[in-house]
Every structure is written in structure tokens, then in C-alpha cells.
Motif scaffolding. Structure first.
Motif, PDB file in Angstrom:
ATOM      1  N   MET A  39      72.185  14.306  23.797  1.00 14.05           N
ATOM      2  CA  MET A  39      71.923  14.621  25.202  1.00 14.05           C
ATOM      3  C   MET A  39      72.428  16.017  25.552  1.00 14.05           C
ATOM      4  O   MET A  39      71.753  16.782  26.260  1.00 14.05           O
ATOM      5  N   PHE A  40      73.610  16.377  25.046  1.00 20.59           N
ATOM      6  CA  PHE A  40      74.197  17.680  25.347  1.00 20.59           C
ATOM      7  C   PHE A  40      73.306  18.819  24.847  1.00 20.59           C
ATOM      8  O   PHE A  40      73.028  19.772  25.587  1.00 20.59           O
ATOM      9  N   PHE A  41      72.830  18.732  23.609  1.00 18.43           N
ATOM     10  CA  PHE A  41      72.005  19.811  23.080  1.00 18.43           C
ATOM     11  C   PHE A  41      70.608  19.808  23.678  1.00 18.43           C
ATOM     12  O   PHE A  41      69.937  20.842  23.690  1.00 18.43           O
ATOM     13  N   GLY A  42      70.181  18.659  24.193  1.00 19.99           N
ATOM     14  CA  GLY A  42      68.936  18.675  24.961  1.00 19.99           C
ATOM     15  C   GLY A  42      69.062  19.544  26.199  1.00 19.99           C
ATOM     16  O   GLY A  42      68.137  20.287  26.556  1.00 19.99           O
ATOM     17  N   HIS A  43      70.222  19.474  26.875  1.00 22.44           N
ATOM     18  CA  HIS A  43      70.464  20.355  28.022  1.00 22.44           C
ATOM     19  C   HIS A  43      70.620  21.812  27.577  1.00 22.44           C
ATOM     20  O   HIS A  43      70.160  22.730  28.278  1.00 22.44           O
ATOM     21  N   MET A  44      71.263  22.027  26.453  1.00 27.12           N
ATOM     22  CA  MET A  44      71.485  23.401  25.982  1.00 27.12           C
ATOM     23  C   MET A  44      70.160  24.116  25.704  1.00 27.12           C
ATOM     24  O   MET A  44      70.012  25.302  25.995  1.00 27.12           O
ATOM     25  N   ARG A  71      82.291  23.059  30.037  1.00 29.55           N
ATOM     26  CA  ARG A  71      81.369  21.950  30.297  1.00 29.55           C
ATOM     27  C   ARG A  71      81.715  20.761  29.415  1.00 29.55           C
ATOM     28  O   ARG A  71      81.954  20.904  28.215  1.00 29.55           O
ATOM     29  N   ASP A  72      81.756  19.555  30.027  1.00 24.20           N
ATOM     30  CA  ASP A  72      81.923  18.324  29.268  1.00 24.20           C
ATOM     31  C   ASP A  72      80.609  17.953  28.597  1.00 24.20           C
ATOM     32  O   ASP A  72      79.521  18.257  29.114  1.00 24.20           O
ATOM     33  N   ALA A  73      80.718  17.251  27.473  1.00 26.86           N
ATOM     34  CA  ALA A  73      79.516  16.893  26.716  1.00 26.86           C
ATOM     35  C   ALA A  73      78.797  15.689  27.297  1.00 26.86           C
ATOM     36  O   ALA A  73      77.631  15.455  26.971  1.00 26.86           O
ATOM     37  N   ASP A  74      79.465  14.910  28.164  1.00 23.08           N
ATOM     38  CA  ASP A  74      78.871  13.671  28.661  1.00 23.08           C
ATOM     39  C   ASP A  74      78.283  13.825  30.057  1.00 23.08           C
ATOM     40  O   ASP A  74      78.374  12.913  30.885  1.00 23.08           O
ATOM     41  N   VAL A  75      77.695  14.969  30.333  1.00 26.60           N
ATOM     42  CA  VAL A  75      76.957  15.183  31.589  1.00 26.60           C
ATOM     43  C   VAL A  75      75.516  14.751  31.361  1.00 26.60           C
ATOM     44  O   VAL A  75      74.859  15.208  30.423  1.00 26.60           O
ATOM     45  N   GLU A  76      75.029  13.880  32.217  1.00 26.25           N
ATOM     46  CA  GLU A  76      73.709  13.296  32.013  1.00 26.25           C
ATOM     47  C   GLU A  76      72.585  14.135  32.606  1.00 26.25           C
ATOM     48  O   GLU A  76      71.541  14.327  31.980  1.00 26.25           O
ATOM     49  N   THR A  77      72.776  14.620  33.816  1.00 30.77           N
ATOM     50  CA  THR A  77      71.725  15.382  34.504  1.00 30.77           C
ATOM     51  C   THR A  77      72.338  16.657  35.066  1.00 30.77           C
ATOM     52  O   THR A  77      73.325  16.603  35.810  1.00 30.77           O
ATOM     53  N   VAL A  78      71.726  17.792  34.725  1.00 29.85           N
ATOM     54  CA  VAL A  78      72.247  19.087  35.169  1.00 29.85           C
ATOM     55  C   VAL A  78      71.080  20.063  35.253  1.00 29.85           C
ATOM     56  O   VAL A  78      70.189  20.058  34.400  1.00 29.85           O
ATOM     57  N   PRO A  79      71.021  20.908  36.284  1.00 28.25           N
ATOM     58  CA  PRO A  79      69.939  21.899  36.359  1.00 28.25           C
ATOM     59  C   PRO A  79      70.016  22.876  35.192  1.00 28.25           C
ATOM     60  O   PRO A  79      71.100  23.258  34.743  1.00 28.25           O
ATOM     61  N   SER A  80      68.869  23.288  34.718  1.00 32.25           N
ATOM     62  CA  SER A  80      68.833  24.257  33.613  1.00 32.25           C
ATOM     63  C   SER A  80      69.301  25.638  34.058  1.00 32.25           C
ATOM     64  O   SER A  80      69.673  26.470  33.229  1.00 32.25           O
ATOM     65  N   THR A  81      69.323  25.868  35.371  1.00 33.42           N
ATOM     66  CA  THR A  81      69.738  27.176  35.910  1.00 33.42           C
ATOM     67  C   THR A  81      71.185  27.154  36.393  1.00 33.42           C
ATOM     68  O   THR A  81      71.576  28.006  37.198  1.00 33.42           O
ATOM     69  N   ILE A  82      72.000  26.224  35.908  1.00 33.71           N
ATOM     70  CA  ILE A  82      73.325  26.050  36.486  1.00 33.71           C
ATOM     71  C   ILE A  82      74.189  27.291  36.334  1.00 33.71           C
ATOM     72  O   ILE A  82      74.967  27.630  37.236  1.00 33.71           O
ATOM     73  N   ILE A  83      74.103  28.010  35.221  1.00 39.80           N
ATOM     74  CA  ILE A  83      74.954  29.198  35.043  1.00 39.80           C
ATOM     75  C   ILE A  83      74.595  30.254  36.079  1.00 39.80           C
ATOM     76  O   ILE A  83      75.472  30.832  36.738  1.00 39.80           O
ATOM     77  N   GLU A  84      73.306  30.526  36.256  1.00 43.16           N
ATOM     78  CA  GLU A  84      72.896  31.502  37.263  1.00 43.16           C
ATOM     79  C   GLU A  84      73.207  31.014  38.678  1.00 43.16           C
ATOM     80  O   GLU A  84      73.604  31.796  39.543  1.00 43.16           O
ATOM     81  N   ASP A  85      73.019  29.685  38.915  1.00 36.31           N
ATOM     82  CA  ASP A  85      73.261  29.137  40.244  1.00 36.31           C
ATOM     83  C   ASP A  85      74.722  29.303  40.662  1.00 36.31           C
ATOM     84  O   ASP A  85      75.007  29.561  41.843  1.00 36.31           O
ATOM     85  N   LEU A  86      75.641  29.144  39.719  1.00 34.13           N
ATOM     86  CA  LEU A  86      77.053  29.317  40.030  1.00 34.13           C
ATOM     87  C   LEU A  86      77.441  30.793  40.040  1.00 34.13           C
ATOM     88  O   LEU A  86      78.254  31.241  40.859  1.00 34.13           O
TER      89      LEU A  86
END
Length: 513
Positions: free
Chosen positions: A91-96, A196-211
Motif C-alpha cells: 500500500m505504501f509504495f502504491g502511494h509513492m 510519513r508512516d507506512a500504514d496510511v491508507e488514503t492520502v492525496p498524491s499532491t500532499i508534499i506540494e499541498d503542505l
């Protein structure tokens, strides 16, 4: 020249002060503009080190962190602590893979510690897959993997990790792990550090830019978790992001020097405003909330925050440890620390011990209901076979039975069912009592009539005796016969009365039943 100036002063004596004031203002603005320009003008000085082997030069002024770092090619250090995370890595690398920040500007740093599963093997295979992907845009920058055990004996179950007694020691060990990771992984050319924790289920793909575009020294999103329907569907997860309160300060003053306050437990009532509880699903995700303590699920900070000495205290700092103490330390060093209450990422659902017990009960209840439904079908089948509806069959048989029967001579029975649904037991009982009283009266009347008949018979008998004194001997036999007849008639009358009473009693008994 003097004559000219004197001429002008004579001609325009009132304009001279205005000219002098305008000239002074112009000079002040010019000086400030030049000063501002020179202060922002940076000449890239790079010393010539060609003749000095293995020597590198970095001007740290170029790595301060900008709100549009992805356009300025600023590098981000992506830090991920791992422990027994084998099941979470897919799941983590799917977000990455979905991150929109340029992957070549992201350096990855992993710390594997105290793991009992194959976290290292799974990590290696996922990194090999993503770094060898045919799409070069998916390849990340430098990747470093560190392995170090810290003697963490607290289990990874939800109840183990979130039990109150485990919080203090667990937080301090986690702080040590985080400090080991960032101190060995951060490089001079990193402008940002993202945790970032590895057990995050749902996260925007733009989170780095958003923050990042908020241009804050430390910033965190809101963290919630989904729940099963029987638990309420969703719930705030990270309660470590909060603003300090008077209650929290008073509580800290009452605790020992090494005590660690943790949020979300009845033992420590701080009455602090929590970032998680201020979420509005329809709120503006850009809204900022100043914080004192922060959670560690997702943290973006400028690299200069760490370079100036801020870290994750592995001891009680202002009665806190790890990420919450990190937020306090950043505030102490005058860095900006904010959270986004309406910008939410979702942590995975991890059932607690009580949840697991309830799930086990639900599974047993489901099995019981299935077995009960199975038995009900069997009983229903047996009932249908044993008590078959024969109405249709009776209709056919009735026609065959009565087709040769003349029903015209039989009395037609009509039953009046009106008012049957308005049955009143008390009223019916009164009716029964009235009926019984009427029958008793009838019986008394019949007895009185019998007595009167007897009297009349006696009178008749006396009259006959007086008239027939002379004929007593002759009519003796006749009088005897008449008396016998009277006795027989009386006996017959008594039998009829008894039969009438018995019939009435039988009717009352049928009515009662």
C-alpha cells in the motif's frame, strides 16, 4: 546662480519647502530600495576546488526551503521508520508511485528496527521494482536503508501500542529511532524533510506540494481513520496535534520531572483543543491552526529546523516526548508550527482487543443465525407437509358429497358477526350474570306456580270431600284414582322442570366455553 536662485525664490517663495521635502522623501525611498535589493541579491560564490580531491562545497543559504520548491528543484528527504511493516509496504509504495512531486527530487531514507517479519526483504523487492520501472519519472533520487534495533518490546497490536502504560517508554524509543534516522540521512542539499508512516491508507498524491506551499517551518495535516459501521464509520486518529491549554500547563506542573503527558487518555485530562476534532468535511483545506504539539503520521518541515538543533526529545521535554515535544521545541526556537484541520489523510483501521472480541461475537452470532435459518426452513417444510392446506380439495369433495342432496329443506343458518371485534370481557361478564339472574327468577316463578297449583288442588279436594260425604264409600275408589293421577302429573311436571333446568345449565356452559 545665486541671482537665479534668488529670482526663483522671489517668484515662487512658497514652493521651495515642498521641493526640499519631496527630494528628501525620494532619497529615503531610493536608499531603502537599494538596501533591500542588495540584501536579496546573492552572488553565488563557488570556490575553485578542482585541485582538492573529494571536497564538496555547499552554500546552505541556497537550501532554506521555498513555498514552490518543486519549481526551484528543491530536494526533499523522505523519512520512513519501519517496524513489522511487511503487510503495509504494498500500500505504501502504491502511494509513492502516485506522488506528483518530481521523484528525482525525493531522496528516500528507511530505518528498519525491531522487526519480526520480513520487512527488509519486502522493502528490497518493492524498491527494486520501482527503480527498475520502464518509466523514468517513477525513479526516486538517492535511497538509503538503515537497520538498527532499539530493544522495543511493546507489541505492534493496536491495544499494545496505544495502551496508556506503554505510552511513555514507547514514545521515548520512537524518538531515539527518529533521531538516528534523520541525523544520518540528512544532507546539506536537502531543503525539506518529510516524515510519513507506512500504514496510511488514503492520502492525496499532491500532499508534499499541498503542505509546502503554506511556507511554514513545520506543518501537519489532520489524520482520521475509517471504522466499521457498527463503530460509527469514522473517527479522529491522531490526537497528538493540539494547542496548549491552561489545564495542560497546570497538569504539567503537578507531574514528576520524567513524566510524559499523552493525549486521548482519561489519566491526563488537559482540555486542549485538538486539531482532529476541529475538522469540517466541507471546510476550506487551506485554513491553518497554530499548534504546540504535533503528531508523527505525516510531518513536513524545513531542513533548517533540524540543522539548527531541533530534534525529537527522547526524554521528558516540558513533560512531553517525541513528536509532541518536537513541536514544543520548535515553538521554543521561534519556528512556525501549524496544522490544517480540514485537510485530512486517512490512517488504516486497526482493531483493538475489544473490537476483536466484538468481531468474534458477531461471527458467532452470524453462524447462529444461519443455523437457525436452516432449521427454520426444515421445520417449515415439515409443517407444510404435516398441515397441508386442503381447502381446494374440500371444495371439490363438497360438491361431490352434496350434489345428490336436496338442501332446500334445510334451514339456512345466518350468523351475525357484527361487533365481534369490539369484544369487551367485562361487558360480556355482566351479560352472563344478567342471564343467570333471569334464569333464577324464572325458576322461582315456576316453583311459586307449582305451589299455587297444589293449593288449588287441595281446595278442590276439600270441596269434593264436602259434596261427596254421602257418596264416600262409592267414590272412594274414584278419589283414589284421581289422587294417583295427580301424583303422576306432579311427578311428570317435576321431571319436565328438571330437564328445563339442565338444558339451561348446558347452554350457559357452552357459552362460557
Amino acid at each position: 546662480m545665486n541671482s537665479l536662485f534668488s529670482f526663483k525664490s522671489k517668484v515662487f517663495p512658497e514652493t521651495i519647502p515642498k521641493l526640499k521635502l519631496s527630494l528628501m522623501l525620494f532619497l529615503i525611498i531610493l536608499i531603502l530600495s537599494i538596501k533591500y535589493f542588495l540584501s536579496n541579491l546573492h552572488f553565488d560564490y563557488i570556490p575553485n576546488l578542482d585541485n582538492v580531491p573529494n571536497t564538496f562545497y555547499y552554500d546552505l543559504a541556497n537550501y532554506q526551503g521555498s513555498p514552490d520548491g518543486w519549481q526551484r528543484y528543491e530536494k526533499v528527504l523522505f523519512c520512513v521508520p519501519l517496524r513489522d511493516a511487511e503487510s503495509h509496504l504494498p500500500m505504501f509504495f502504491g502511494h509513492m508511485k502516485n506522488l506528483t512531486y518530481p521523484h528525482n527530487l525525493i531522496d528516500l531514507a528507511f530505518l528498519v528496527s525491531d522487526s519480526k517479519d520480513d520487512t527488509m526483504g519486502s522493502l528490497r523487492s518493492h524498491l527494486q521494482e520501482i527503480q527498475n520501472d520502464p518509466n523514468p519519472n517513477l525513479h526516486f533520487g538517492e535511497i538509503e536503508i538503515y537497520e538498527k534495533d532499539f530493544g522495543q518490546i511493546i507489541g505492534q497490536g493496536f491495544s499494545d501500542r496505544h495502551g496508556f502504560a506503554a505510552q511513555g517508554p514507547r514514545r521515548k524509543l520512537m524518538a531515539r529511532a527518529r533521531n538516528w534516522l534523520w541525523t544520518v540521512a540528512i544532507k546539506p542539499y536537502h531543503s525539506w524533510v518529510y516524515w510519513r508512516d507506512a500504514d496510511v491508507e488514503t492520502v492525496p498524491s499532491t500532499i508534499i506540494e499541498d503542505l509546502m506551499h503554506h511556507d511554514k517551518d513545520v506543518i501537519v495535516p489532520n489524520v482520521w481513520r475509517p471504522l466499521p459501521d457498527w463503530l460509527g464509520n469514522q473517527q479522529p486518529y491522531d490526537l497528538n496535534s493540539w494547542q496548549e491549554s491552561d489545564g495542560g500547563l497546570q497538569l504539567a506542573n503537578t507531574l514528576d520531572e520524567d513524566a510524559v503527558i499523552v493525549e486521548g487518555y482519561l489519566e491526563y485530562a488537559t482540555w486542549r483543543p485538538h486539531l482532529a476534532y476541529l475538522r469540517d468535511p466541507y471546510g476550506d483545506p487551506e485554513v491553518e491552526m497554530p499548534l504546540d504539539g504535533i503528531g508523527g503520521v505525516s510531518i513536513l518541515s524545513k531542513a533548517k529546523v533540524f540543522r539548527t538543533g531541533t530534534h525529537f526529545p527522547a526524554f521528558s521535554f516540558e513533560k512531553h516526548a517525541e513528536t509532541e515535544a518536537f513541536g514544543k521545541m520548535c515553538k521554543r526556537m521561534s519556528y512556525s508550527v501549524v496544522g490544517l484541520p480540514h485537510y485530512v489523510i486517512w490512517h488504516i483501521y486497526e482493531p483493538s482487543t475489544d473490537d476483536l472480541k466484538h468481531m468474534e461475537w458477531m461471527a458467532q452470532e452470524e453462524a447462529r443465525q444461519k443455523e437457525e435459518e436452516k432449521l427454520r426452513k426444515i421445520y417449515q417444510k415439515s409443517w407444510n407437509q404435516g398441515f397441508e392446506d386442503v381447502q381446494d380439495i374440500w371444495k371439490e369433495d363438497r360438491i361431490n358429497i352434496l350434489k345428490n342432496t336436496d338442501m332446500s329443506k334445510h334451514r339456512k343458518i345466518v350468523v351475525d358477526w357484527s361487533g365481534i371485534d369490539e369484544f369487551d370481557p367485562i361487558e360480556e361478564e355482566v351479560k352472563i350474570v344478567d342471564t343467570n339472574s333471569k334464569q333464577d327468577k324464572e325458576k322461582e316463578k315456576e316453583k311459586e306456580m307449582e305451589i299455587e297449583k297444589e293449593k288449588e288442588k287441595d281446595k278442590d279436594k276439600d270441596k269434593k270431600d264436602e259434596k261427596d260425604k254421602g257418596k264416600k264409600e262409592i267414590d272412594t275408589s274414584d278419589s283414589q284414582q284421581s289422587s294417583d293421577k295427580d301424583k303422576k302429573s306432579k311427578k311428570n311436571q317435576d321431571q319436565l322442570n328438571k330437564q328445563h333446568v339442565n338444558d339451561n345449565d348446558k347452554v350457559l356452559a357452552d357459552f362460557d366455553s
